[in-house]
Write an enzyme that holds these catalytic residues in place. Structure first.
Site, PDB file in Angstrom:
ATOM      1  N   ASP A   1      -5.357 -14.141  11.060  1.00  0.00           N
ATOM      2  CA  ASP A   1      -5.790 -13.493   9.527  1.00  0.00           C
ATOM      3  C   ASP A   1      -4.880 -12.259   9.418  1.00  0.00           C
ATOM      4  OD1 ASP A   1      -7.117 -13.747   6.939  1.00  0.00           O
ATOM      5  OD2 ASP A   1      -8.759 -12.630   7.656  1.00  0.00           O
TER       6      ASP A   1
ATOM      7  N   HIS B   1      -0.133  -9.052   8.891  1.00  0.00           N
ATOM      8  CA  HIS B   1      -0.816  -7.184   8.463  1.00  0.00           C
ATOM      9  C   HIS B   1      -0.010  -6.605   8.862  1.00  0.00           C
ATOM     10  CE1 HIS B   1      -2.577  -8.891   4.848  1.00  0.00           C
ATOM     11  NE2 HIS B   1      -3.501  -8.785   6.158  1.00  0.00           N
TER      12      HIS B   1
ATOM     13  N   GLU C   1     -13.280  -3.682   9.997  1.00  0.00           N
ATOM     14  CA  GLU C   1     -14.172  -3.926   8.337  1.00  0.00           C
ATOM     15  C   GLU C   1     -15.254  -3.874   8.573  1.00  0.00           C
ATOM     16  OE1 GLU C   1     -10.268  -6.580   5.347  1.00  0.00           O
ATOM     17  OE2 GLU C   1     -10.545  -7.261   8.160  1.00  0.00           O
TER      18      GLU C   1
ATOM     19  N   LYS D   1       1.097  -1.191  -0.213  1.00  0.00           N
ATOM     20  CA  LYS D   1      -0.001   0.431  -0.147  1.00  0.00           C
ATOM     21  C   LYS D   1       0.931   1.172   0.252  1.00  0.00           C
ATOM     22  CE  LYS D   1      -3.412  -2.185   2.666  1.00  0.00           C
ATOM     23  NZ  LYS D   1      -5.108  -2.005   1.839  1.00  0.00           N
TER      24      LYS D   1
HETATM   25  C1  BG6 Z   1      -6.591 -10.246   3.667  1.00  0.00           C
HETATM   26  C2  BG6 Z   1      -7.895 -10.964   4.951  1.00  0.00           C
HETATM   27  O1  BG6 Z   1      -5.250 -10.210   3.914  1.00  0.00           O
HETATM   28  O2  BG6 Z   1      -6.364  -9.006   4.083  1.00  0.00           O
HETATM   29  C3  BG6 Z   1      -9.549 -10.598   5.147  1.00  0.00           C
HETATM   30  O3  BG6 Z   1      -7.724 -12.237   4.434  1.00  0.00           O
HETATM   31  C4  BG6 Z   1      -9.186  -8.949   5.258  1.00  0.00           C
HETATM   32  O4  BG6 Z   1      -9.579 -10.736   5.732  1.00  0.00           O
HETATM   33  C5  BG6 Z   1      -8.346  -8.526   3.875  1.00  0.00           C
HETATM   34  O5  BG6 Z   1     -10.122  -8.397   4.946  1.00  0.00           O
HETATM   35  C6  BG6 Z   1      -8.416  -6.745   4.253  1.00  0.00           C
HETATM   36  O6  BG6 Z   1      -7.234  -6.467   2.986  1.00  0.00           O
HETATM   37  P1  BG6 Z   1      -7.504  -4.859   2.096  1.00  0.00           P
HETATM   38  O7  BG6 Z   1      -7.403  -4.995   0.834  1.00  0.00           O
HETATM   39  O8  BG6 Z   1      -9.087  -4.467   2.774  1.00  0.00           O
HETATM   40  O9  BG6 Z   1      -7.020  -3.490   2.720  1.00  0.00           O
END
Ligand code: BG6
Length: 491
Positions: free
Chosen positions: A252, A257, A233, A199
């Site tokens: 997850d 992340h 989310e 990002k």
């Molecule tokens: C993914 C997860 O890696 O990232 C999901 O498995 C999550 O659960 C997603 O919703 C969020 O990423 P983004 O693309 O919305 O930034």
């Protein structure tokens, strides 16, 4: 008081040309799956559209024989995915050039021949030196057999591999998977993907810290009171019940992340911006992280989760997690890092908040009952992203009265934002040019599982929370005496 700051419209960054990768055969394992549909196929078209795919390339979609489709059906699937998710209008001429380089070949670990032949055919079509890139967008349980197949058939020669998350589900499985991967590929050819690192606004944390004299001098325990990485989310588990039952929010989102973002926030200045120097500094942060204390973790589950398809009626898998972690270094000793993420919450946001200490002496008197939010630097890293500084200013008038003020820089209004690549596009391109900067390394991942072990072994009970809320009430005790930056207060 609001001030909006925008950047120039002719950015230096956009003037720099990204290198074109060498010729490639790209194989997408899991080509009929959700990730290929939402991100990989639209992302590859977009790269072709902006001229960042190699001059000579072929893309082979692959899936187990039971999901095999024809070349034409694969092209139709790619077209539909691109229309739905690329966010740009399709240029018909460029699409034709892209579509004619797409084909499909089934692959099962015990029946690899159709894929082997398809790769050989594609290489012959391109001619000359051709690299192979495999993207494993498949369930983690299939990683080992697929990698074994690539090794056994010779497909791993001259090849790189992109591996999706989660990389293992605990320390032991991550170590085992690393051993399997290293028995076939050199670490230099392995790209463990974490799309948060692709990002723009996450990369911008590095620019903000290390390109400016303004922020780095205060980026430490003497000035910073707390840090928050908050990724709520609104989406629910939807059709991913079976996956979530195996994974949960911590595996997850956090161990992948959120910890990676924390690595960028907390690292020492690297000696250079090379992949090696940056990764070394990030891994040092992970080394210095204290093991996660289950008593400083709140696990939650949204009401209704147990009735989702594929979910056990008595499941205690968390769809929400908030936790405090600490980093035992000179820079961060004593500074709490609060992380929160969950599904079915009130907003979809990706926000990093740096909370600053009060000045050593409070010379501005507050009225009885009056209090102000602390100075905060808030980095919204959901692309296109923004940075806001929250501070206090004098309210105009004859008395010395203070009021909250903020200044915001918005990516969307600066730097011709149209030139940016979406995270997956950026990372696919980086893997083709062999740039590891935004990927994770074996030792870093293993260390993150290691510090997670106490929580994985003794998870606290899950608290129910109402869909559309900000999680269970216990999150407020977790962060006290501070407050979560989200939901944002309107001033
Ligand atoms: C993914 C997860 O890696 O990232 C999901 O498995 C999550 O659960 C997603 O919703 C969020 O990423 P983004 O693309 O919305 O930034």
């Amino acid at each position: 008081m609001k001030t909006t700051v925008t950047g120039p419209t002719q950015p230096a960054a956009a003037r720099r040309t990204a290198p074109k990768p060498p010729n490639h055969v790209i194989v997408l394992f899991g080509a009929t799956g959700d990730l290929a549909h939402r991100k990989l196929l639209p992302g590859l078209y977009q790269l072709a559209h902006v001229g960042l795919l190699p001059d000579g390339y072929r893309i082979i979609g692959s899936a187990p024989a039971q999901f095999a489709i024809s070349d034409d059906d694969f092209r139709k699937l790619a077209r539909k995915a691109t229309q739905e998710f690329s966010g740009a209008t399709i240029d018909e001429e460029k699409w034709r050039g892209f579509a004619e380089r797409l084909s499909f070949a089934p692959a099962d670990p015990d029946r690899p021949d159709p894929l082997v032949q398809a790769v050989q055919r594609a290489e012959k079509d391109i001619g000359g030196d051709v690299l192979r890139l495999y993207h494993l967008a498949i369930p983690p349980s299939a990683f080992t057999s697929m990698i074994g197949m690539l090794g056994a058939t010779g497909l791993a020669k001259n090849a790189r591999v992109i591996i999706e998350k989660p990389f293992g589900h605990d320390l032991e499985s991550a170590r085992k998977l690393n051993r399997v991967v290293h028995s076939v590929f050199k670490e230099d050819d392995v790209f463990r993907i974490d799309h948060f690192l692709g990002k723009e606004s996450v990369d911008n944390i590095l620019a903000l810290r290390f390109a400016n004299g303004l922020f780095e001098p205060v980026w430490n325990r003497s000035h910073i009171d707390y840090v928050q990485v908050d990724v709520p989310e609104t989406l629910s588990i939807g059709s991913r019940g079976a996956f979530y039952e195996q994974t949960g929010a911590f595996r997850d989102m956090v161990v992948t992340h959120l910890f990676q973002v924390l690595g960028f926030v907390a690292m020492e200045p690297p000696t250079s911006l090379t992949a090696r120097a940056l990764t070394d500094e990030k891994v040092k942060v992970f080394e210095a992280m204290k093991p996660v204390n289950p008593a400083r973790v709140v696990r939650g589950q949204y009401e209704g989760y147990r009735s989702e398809a594929g979910v056990a009626p008595d499941s205690d898998v968390e769809t929400f997690v908030a936790l405090e972690v600490g980093i035992d270094t000179w820079r961060w000793s004593g500074v709490p890092f609060y992380l929160r993420t969950g599904k079915s919450l009130a907003e979809s946001r990706q926000v990093l908040t740096i909370g600053f200490k009060e000045p050593p002496r409070r010379m501005f008197q507050l009225e009885e009952g009056e209090s102000f939010d602390p100075n905060e630097l808030v980095i919204d890293f959901a692309d296109p992203g923004s940075i806001t500084a929250h501070f206090l200013a004098k309210v105009p008038g004859p008395t010395m009265e203070l009021g909250p003020a903020h200044m915001t820089f918005k990516y969307g209004e600066s730097f011709c934002s149209a030139v940016g690549l979406e995270a997956y596009q950026r990372l696919l391109h980086d893997a083709m040019i062999g740039d590891h900067t935004l990927f994770t390394r074996a030792d870093g991942i293993e260390r993150l599982w290691e510090i997670s072990t106490p929580l994985l072994q003794q998870p606290p009970p899950v608290h129910p929370y109402a869909p559309g809320s900000w999680g269970p009430a216990a999150i407020h005790q977790l962060i006290a005496p501070y407050r979560w930056h989200l939901p944002e207060q309107e001033h």
